[in-house]
Design a protein around this motif. Structure first.
Motif, PDB file in Angstrom:
ATOM      1  N   TYR A   3      -7.245  -4.113 -10.010  1.00  0.00           N
ATOM      2  CA  TYR A   3      -8.464  -4.333  -9.224  1.00  0.00           C
ATOM      3  C   TYR A   3      -8.176  -5.330  -8.111  1.00  0.00           C
ATOM      4  CZ  TYR A   3      -9.124  -8.867 -11.550  1.00  0.00           C
ATOM      5  OH  TYR A   3      -8.958 -10.153 -12.003  1.00  0.00           O
ATOM      6  N   ILE A   4      -8.986  -5.239  -7.060  1.00  0.00           N
ATOM      7  CA  ILE A   4      -9.004  -6.236  -5.988  1.00  0.00           C
ATOM      8  C   ILE A   4     -10.467  -6.631  -5.817  1.00  0.00           C
ATOM      9  CG2 ILE A   4      -8.523  -6.731  -3.559  1.00  0.00           C
ATOM     10  CD1 ILE A   4      -6.527  -4.378  -3.601  1.00  0.00           C
ATOM     11  N   ASP A   5     -10.771  -7.912  -5.966  1.00  0.00           N
ATOM     12  CA  ASP A   5     -12.164  -8.369  -5.952  1.00  0.00           C
ATOM     13  C   ASP A   5     -12.456  -9.117  -4.643  1.00  0.00           C
ATOM     14  OD1 ASP A   5     -14.702  -9.245  -6.517  1.00  0.00           O
ATOM     15  OD2 ASP A   5     -14.255  -9.783  -8.590  1.00  0.00           O
ATOM     16  N   LEU A   6     -13.299  -8.519  -3.801  1.00  0.00           N
ATOM     17  CA  LEU A   6     -13.624  -9.113  -2.497  1.00  0.00           C
ATOM     18  C   LEU A   6     -15.012  -9.755  -2.492  1.00  0.00           C
ATOM     19  CD1 LEU A   6     -12.418  -6.118  -0.260  1.00  0.00           C
ATOM     20  CD2 LEU A   6     -11.126  -8.194  -0.827  1.00  0.00           C
ATOM     21  N   ARG A   7     -15.562 -10.043  -3.656  1.00  0.00           N
ATOM     22  CA  ARG A   7     -16.965 -10.484  -3.730  1.00  0.00           C
ATOM     23  C   ARG A   7     -17.167 -11.993  -3.601  1.00  0.00           C
ATOM     24  NH1 ARG A   7     -18.590  -7.979  -9.361  1.00  0.00           N
ATOM     25  NH2 ARG A   7     -16.553  -8.947  -9.817  1.00  0.00           N
ATOM     26  N   PHE A   8     -16.083 -12.761  -3.484  1.00  0.00           N
ATOM     27  CA  PHE A   8     -16.224 -14.214  -3.536  1.00  0.00           C
ATOM     28  C   PHE A   8     -15.730 -14.886  -2.254  1.00  0.00           C
ATOM     29  CE2 PHE A   8     -15.685 -12.613  -7.873  1.00  0.00           C
ATOM     30  CZ  PHE A   8     -16.905 -13.002  -8.418  1.00  0.00           C
ATOM     31  N   GLY A   9     -16.327 -14.520  -1.152  1.00  0.00           N
ATOM     32  CA  GLY A   9     -16.009 -15.170   0.115  1.00  0.00           C
ATOM     33  C   GLY A   9     -14.565 -14.969   0.524  1.00  0.00           C
ATOM     34  N   ASN A  10     -13.927 -16.063   0.954  1.00  0.00           N
ATOM     35  CA  ASN A  10     -12.533 -15.978   1.410  1.00  0.00           C
ATOM     36  C   ASN A  10     -11.538 -15.949   0.259  1.00  0.00           C
ATOM     37  OD1 ASN A  10     -13.200 -15.985   4.144  1.00  0.00           O
ATOM     38  ND2 ASN A  10     -13.367 -18.228   4.178  1.00  0.00           N
ATOM     39  N   LYS A  11     -12.019 -16.161  -0.934  1.00  0.00           N
ATOM     40  CA  LYS A  11     -11.146 -16.110  -2.108  1.00  0.00           C
ATOM     41  C   LYS A  11     -11.091 -14.674  -2.623  1.00  0.00           C
ATOM     42  CE  LYS A  11     -10.556 -17.927  -6.776  1.00  0.00           C
ATOM     43  NZ  LYS A  11     -11.151 -18.726  -7.885  1.00  0.00           N
ATOM     44  N   VAL A  12      -9.924 -14.074  -2.576  1.00  0.00           N
ATOM     45  CA  VAL A  12      -9.749 -12.697  -3.039  1.00  0.00           C
ATOM     46  C   VAL A  12      -8.965 -12.706  -4.352  1.00  0.00           C
ATOM     47  CG1 VAL A  12      -8.802 -10.431  -2.522  1.00  0.00           C
ATOM     48  CG2 VAL A  12      -9.765 -11.831  -0.676  1.00  0.00           C
ATOM     49  N   ASN A  13      -9.571 -12.196  -5.391  1.00  0.00           N
ATOM     50  CA  ASN A  13      -8.899 -12.088  -6.682  1.00  0.00           C
ATOM     51  C   ASN A  13      -8.340 -10.683  -6.843  1.00  0.00           C
ATOM     52  OD1 ASN A  13      -9.740 -14.721  -7.429  1.00  0.00           O
ATOM     53  ND2 ASN A  13     -11.721 -13.922  -8.102  1.00  0.00           N
ATOM     54  N   PHE A  14      -7.142 -10.592  -7.401  1.00  0.00           N
ATOM     55  CA  PHE A  14      -6.608  -9.248  -7.667  1.00  0.00           C
ATOM     56  C   PHE A  14      -5.663  -9.312  -8.869  1.00  0.00           C
ATOM     57  CE2 PHE A  14      -3.604 -11.215  -4.754  1.00  0.00           C
ATOM     58  CZ  PHE A  14      -2.345 -10.824  -5.227  1.00  0.00           C
ATOM     59  N   GLU A  15      -5.494  -8.171  -9.495  1.00  0.00           N
ATOM     60  CA  GLU A  15      -4.609  -8.092 -10.647  1.00  0.00           C
ATOM     61  C   GLU A  15      -3.798  -6.808 -10.542  1.00  0.00           C
ATOM     62  OE1 GLU A  15      -4.731  -7.811 -15.561  1.00  0.00           O
ATOM     63  OE2 GLU A  15      -6.519  -8.487 -14.448  1.00  0.00           O
ATOM     64  N   LEU A  16      -2.488  -6.955 -10.787  1.00  0.00           N
ATOM     65  CA  LEU A  16      -1.583  -5.814 -10.745  1.00  0.00           C
ATOM     66  C   LEU A  16      -1.102  -5.490 -12.162  1.00  0.00           C
ATOM     67  CD1 LEU A  16       0.625  -6.842  -7.672  1.00  0.00           C
ATOM     68  CD2 LEU A  16      -1.472  -5.486  -7.676  1.00  0.00           C
ATOM     69  N   LEU A  17      -0.925  -4.215 -12.416  1.00  0.00           N
ATOM     70  CA  LEU A  17      -0.372  -3.805 -13.701  1.00  0.00           C
ATOM     71  C   LEU A  17       1.110  -4.141 -13.765  1.00  0.00           C
ATOM     72  CD1 LEU A  17      -2.095  -0.313 -13.955  1.00  0.00           C
ATOM     73  CD2 LEU A  17      -2.799  -2.416 -15.110  1.00  0.00           C
ATOM     74  N   VAL A  60       0.816  -1.219   0.000  1.00  0.00           N
ATOM     75  CA  VAL A  60       0.000   0.000   0.000  1.00  0.00           C
ATOM     76  C   VAL A  60       0.851   1.272   0.000  1.00  0.00           C
ATOM     77  CG1 VAL A  60      -2.062  -1.037   1.020  1.00  0.00           C
ATOM     78  CG2 VAL A  60      -0.230  -0.227   2.515  1.00  0.00           C
ATOM     79  N   ASP A  61       2.103   1.172  -0.414  1.00  0.00           N
ATOM     80  CA  ASP A  61       2.867   2.410  -0.611  1.00  0.00           C
ATOM     81  C   ASP A  61       2.379   3.056  -1.911  1.00  0.00           C
ATOM     82  OD1 ASP A  61       5.037   1.610  -2.893  1.00  0.00           O
ATOM     83  OD2 ASP A  61       4.611  -0.083  -1.549  1.00  0.00           O
ATOM     84  N   THR A  62       2.691   4.317  -2.107  1.00  0.00           N
ATOM     85  CA  THR A  62       2.158   5.072  -3.241  1.00  0.00           C
ATOM     86  C   THR A  62       2.482   4.423  -4.583  1.00  0.00           C
ATOM     87  OG1 THR A  62       2.317   7.136  -1.994  1.00  0.00           O
ATOM     88  CG2 THR A  62       2.143   7.324  -4.387  1.00  0.00           C
ATOM     89  N   ALA A  63       3.705   3.987  -4.768  1.00  0.00           N
ATOM     90  CA  ALA A  63       4.110   3.383  -6.042  1.00  0.00           C
ATOM     91  C   ALA A  63       3.350   2.084  -6.302  1.00  0.00           C
ATOM     92  CB  ALA A  63       5.619   3.123  -6.045  1.00  0.00           C
ATOM     93  N   SER A  64       3.153   1.287  -5.243  1.00  0.00           N
ATOM     94  CA  SER A  64       2.455   0.005  -5.401  1.00  0.00           C
ATOM     95  C   SER A  64       0.964   0.206  -5.682  1.00  0.00           C
ATOM     96  CB  SER A  64       2.630  -0.859  -4.148  1.00  0.00           C
ATOM     97  OG  SER A  64       4.003  -1.168  -3.949  1.00  0.00           O
ATOM     98  N   LEU A  65       0.365   1.202  -5.032  1.00  0.00           N
ATOM     99  CA  LEU A  65      -1.054   1.478  -5.266  1.00  0.00           C
ATOM    100  C   LEU A  65      -1.319   1.824  -6.729  1.00  0.00           C
ATOM    101  CD1 LEU A  65      -2.069   3.614  -2.128  1.00  0.00           C
ATOM    102  CD2 LEU A  65      -2.731   1.255  -2.634  1.00  0.00           C
ATOM    103  N   GLN A  66      -0.348   2.507  -7.351  1.00  0.00           N
ATOM    104  CA  GLN A  66      -0.503   2.895  -8.762  1.00  0.00           C
ATOM    105  C   GLN A  66      -0.563   1.671  -9.672  1.00  0.00           C
ATOM    106  OE1 GLN A  66      -0.591   6.133  -9.822  1.00  0.00           O
ATOM    107  NE2 GLN A  66       0.215   7.330  -8.124  1.00  0.00           N
TER     108      GLN A  66
END
Length: 270
Positions: free
Chosen positions: A255-269, A245-251
């Protein structure tokens, strides 16, 4: 049986009518005294104090009050005295006419003086028309989600901006998540505490939401399960440094997808 002479019956009837007449005269006299007492200048309110307003003009509040106190009962009895003061109507009209006022109290000071104490709504958030990437007009919204005033055009990331849900009618006077805004606002605040630097909250509908964070990435979430459990899953990813969650990493977060229970999907550029 015994016959009662007709003349005696007539006398009794006349006596009864006379009694009724006396009672009516007494009642009318009594009513006249009441009306005289209510319409006399000594009984009328002579001083109205407005307090608690800072951004709302006193004249605007007085216009509403005067509209109510200038009405009469039975066309002759004024309502601008302590006994007949239409307190409920005055409160309702002020709240209906001036949406920025959240509370009204009417205090009585003697027989001819009242104080109207108003509490203005605080501009805690903004609700904006359109979507975050095509923002149009914005409106001030208080901590309950009540939209009360059009906001000037400005870009201030310190004030939270909310989008969606309200699609019909004039936004001023409507609630954004009337019964659930406290939880929605707390969710937005939780993302701030976790250093995701949320910029906008967009309700795609009453149950599906997206939160835009610094850099343009999104956190996707819904209300199918408690927000707390979704936040715990997200915090676990941060603690384990899968997401930084530092500024460079946030950029770099797409997306971070919290809609599927304990399974969290995310994608980084990349």
């Amino acid at each position: 049986g015994t016959n009662i002479p007709a003349s005696l019956n007539k006398k009794r009837h006349i006596g009864f009518i006379k009694k009724i007449g006396v009672y009516l005269v007494f009642i009318m006299f009594f009513i006249s005294l009441i009306i005289l007492g209510l319409t006399t200048d000594q009984a009328r309110i002579k001083d109205i104090i407005i307090s608690g307003n800072s951004s709302i003009a006193t004249e605007d509040i007085m216009k509403v009050i005067n509209n109510e106190t200038n009405t009469n009962y039975l066309w002759i009895i004024p309502t601008d005295n302590i006994l007949l003061l239409r307190r409920y109507q005055i409160k309702s009209q002020i709240l209906d006419s001036i949406k920025k006022i959240g509370e009204v109290a009417i205090l009585i000071h003697g027989v001819d003086k009242i104080e109207i104490v108003v509490t203005e709504r605080e501009s805690k958030n903004l609700w904006c028309n359109g979507i975050p990437t095509e923002s149009k007009k914005c409106y001030f919204m208080d901590s309950t989600g009540f939209i009360f005033e059009e906001a000037p055009t400005f870009s201030n990331d310190a004030i939270s901006k909310y989008f969606g849900l309200i699609t019909e009618g004039e936004p001023v006077g409507q609630f954004y998540f009337k019964d659930n805004f406290k939880n929605i606002s707390a969710l937005f605040g939780a993302f701030k505490k976790m250093s995701f630097e949320p910029r906008y909250f967009n309700a795609q509908d009453a149950h599906e939401y997206e939160v835009y964070i610094l850099g343009g990435g999104k956190i996707l979430i819904n209300d199918k399960k408690s927000f707390d459990s979704s936040l715990i899953n997200l915090q676990a990813l941060v603690d384990n440094q899968y997401i930084k969650v530092d500024t460079a990493s946030l950029q770099k977060i797409k997306y971070i997808d919290l809609r599927f229970g304990n399974k969290v999907n995310f994608e980084l550029l990349k």
